[in-house]
Design an enzyme around this catalytic site. Structure first.
Site, PDB file in Angstrom:
ATOM      1  N   LYS A 187      17.233  -8.952   7.753  1.00 43.52           N
ATOM      2  CA  LYS A 187      17.361  -8.842   6.299  1.00 43.52           C
ATOM      3  C   LYS A 187      18.443  -9.767   5.734  1.00 43.52           C
ATOM      4  O   LYS A 187      18.288 -10.325   4.640  1.00 43.52           O
ATOM      5  CB  LYS A 187      17.638  -7.384   5.895  1.00 43.52           C
ATOM      6  CG  LYS A 187      16.449  -6.447   6.125  1.00 43.52           C
ATOM      7  CD  LYS A 187      15.231  -6.867   5.316  1.00 43.52           C
ATOM      8  CE  LYS A 187      14.127  -5.832   5.345  1.00 43.52           C
ATOM      9  NZ  LYS A 187      12.954  -6.231   4.527  1.00 43.52           N
ATOM     10  N   TYR A 190      17.371  -5.001  12.470  1.00 47.46           N
ATOM     11  CA  TYR A 190      16.952  -4.914  11.071  1.00 47.46           C
ATOM     12  C   TYR A 190      17.927  -5.645  10.143  1.00 47.46           C
ATOM     13  O   TYR A 190      17.529  -6.442   9.291  1.00 47.46           O
ATOM     14  CB  TYR A 190      16.850  -3.437  10.674  1.00 47.46           C
ATOM     15  CG  TYR A 190      16.356  -3.186   9.267  1.00 47.46           C
ATOM     16  CD1 TYR A 190      15.004  -3.333   8.957  1.00 47.46           C
ATOM     17  CD2 TYR A 190      17.227  -2.778   8.265  1.00 47.46           C
ATOM     18  CE1 TYR A 190      14.539  -3.091   7.666  1.00 47.46           C
ATOM     19  CE2 TYR A 190      16.764  -2.528   6.982  1.00 47.46           C
ATOM     20  CZ  TYR A 190      15.421  -2.690   6.693  1.00 47.46           C
ATOM     21  OH  TYR A 190      14.970  -2.451   5.421  1.00 47.46           O
ATOM     22  N   ASN A 217       0.804  -1.224   0.000  1.00 47.28           N
ATOM     23  CA  ASN A 217       0.000   0.000   0.000  1.00 47.28           C
ATOM     24  C   ASN A 217       0.837   1.274   0.000  1.00 47.28           C
ATOM     25  O   ASN A 217       0.313   2.368  -0.188  1.00 47.28           O
ATOM     26  CB  ASN A 217      -0.946   0.013   1.206  1.00 47.28           C
ATOM     27  CG  ASN A 217      -0.218  -0.088   2.531  1.00 47.28           C
ATOM     28  OD1 ASN A 217       0.689  -0.915   2.681  1.00 47.28           O
ATOM     29  ND2 ASN A 217      -0.596   0.722   3.499  1.00 47.28           N
TER      30      ASN A 217
END
Length: 240
Positions: free
Chosen positions: A150, A146, A17
């Site tokens: 990843k 993070y 979105n």
């Protein structure tokens, strides 16, 4: 050799979105795919089906897939893009800061891909594309959580390739660098200039450039590529 027409294949993009996810969904629509996006709030771009889902919730993911399958058909291409950050230095990072980022970025990819793989195995066709980050292999102070989440996607894609590669299912990683998004726009000008200096291309990338790499990996042109890390970072990390 005539390649199979990819037009009409069903794609699901998580977090489609806004930002990079939205650009990816838009590009798939342009190329004639049937596109669904997951979002916790807001709507996907025009021409997409938006389904509500939190990638940390297996039941919500299952319900979202069921809805996509009902309206569009079995998911043939899945793009695991949804992710969060909770940046802070290691000594200040709480267990929740670490666990919630890993649960969303890595655990979310696991839940989504596991659910998608059922249909892919039945169809003997699938494209799994995991959106990582240059930070995953380059490292970044203040992003232990993070970067860990990843970099783990590389091992995920390569293990999946060894499990499902013989079924005409590929699994690849796209690792964007500094991309012009709402998040980078919030950085002050001196910080942005400092980052640009480190990038051989001398500029930030665009979300459309990431989307171009993703749609290529979904196409028949990349059918013999699996377990790869494709950097879209202007040469910053060079894929490692």
């Amino acid at each position: 050799m005539v390649s199979i027409d990819s037009t009409g294949r069903v794609v699901l993009v998580t977090g489609g979105n806004r930002g990079i996810g939205r650009a990816i969904a838009e590009r798939f629509v342009q190329e004639g795919y049937r596109v669904a996006v997951t979002a916790r709030s807001g709507e996907g771009p025009e021409g997409t089906l938006t389904v509500r889902a939190d990638v940390t919730d297996s039941a919500a993911i299952d319900a979202a897939f069921t809805e996509v399958e009902r309206q569009l058909g079995p998911v043939e291409v899945v793009v695991a893009n949804a992710g969060i950050t909770k940046d802070t230095l290691l000594l200040r990072m709480s267990e929740d800061d670490f666990d919630s980022v890993v649960a969303t970025n890595l655990g979310g990819s696991f839940r989504v891909v596991k659910r998608a793989s059922k249909g892919m195995l039945k169809a003997r066709f699938g494209r799994v594309i995991l959106i990582s980050s240059v930070v995953g292999l380059y490292g970044s102070a203040g992003q232990v959580n993070y970067a860990s989440s990843k970099s783990a996607l590389v091992g995920f894609a390569r293990s999946l390739t060894r499990e499902l590669g013989a079924r005409n299912i590929t699994a690849n990683v796209v690792a964007p660098g500094f991309i012009e998004t709402d998040m980078t726009a919030e950085l002050d000008e001196s910080t942005q200039a400092e980052y640009r200096k480190a990038i051989p291309a001398g500029r930030y990338g665009s979300a459309a450039e990431v989307a171009a790499a993703v749609t290529w990996l979904a196409s028949d042109d990349s059918a013999y590529i699996s377990g790869a890390v494709i950097p879209v970072d202007g040469g910053l990390g060079m894929g490692h």
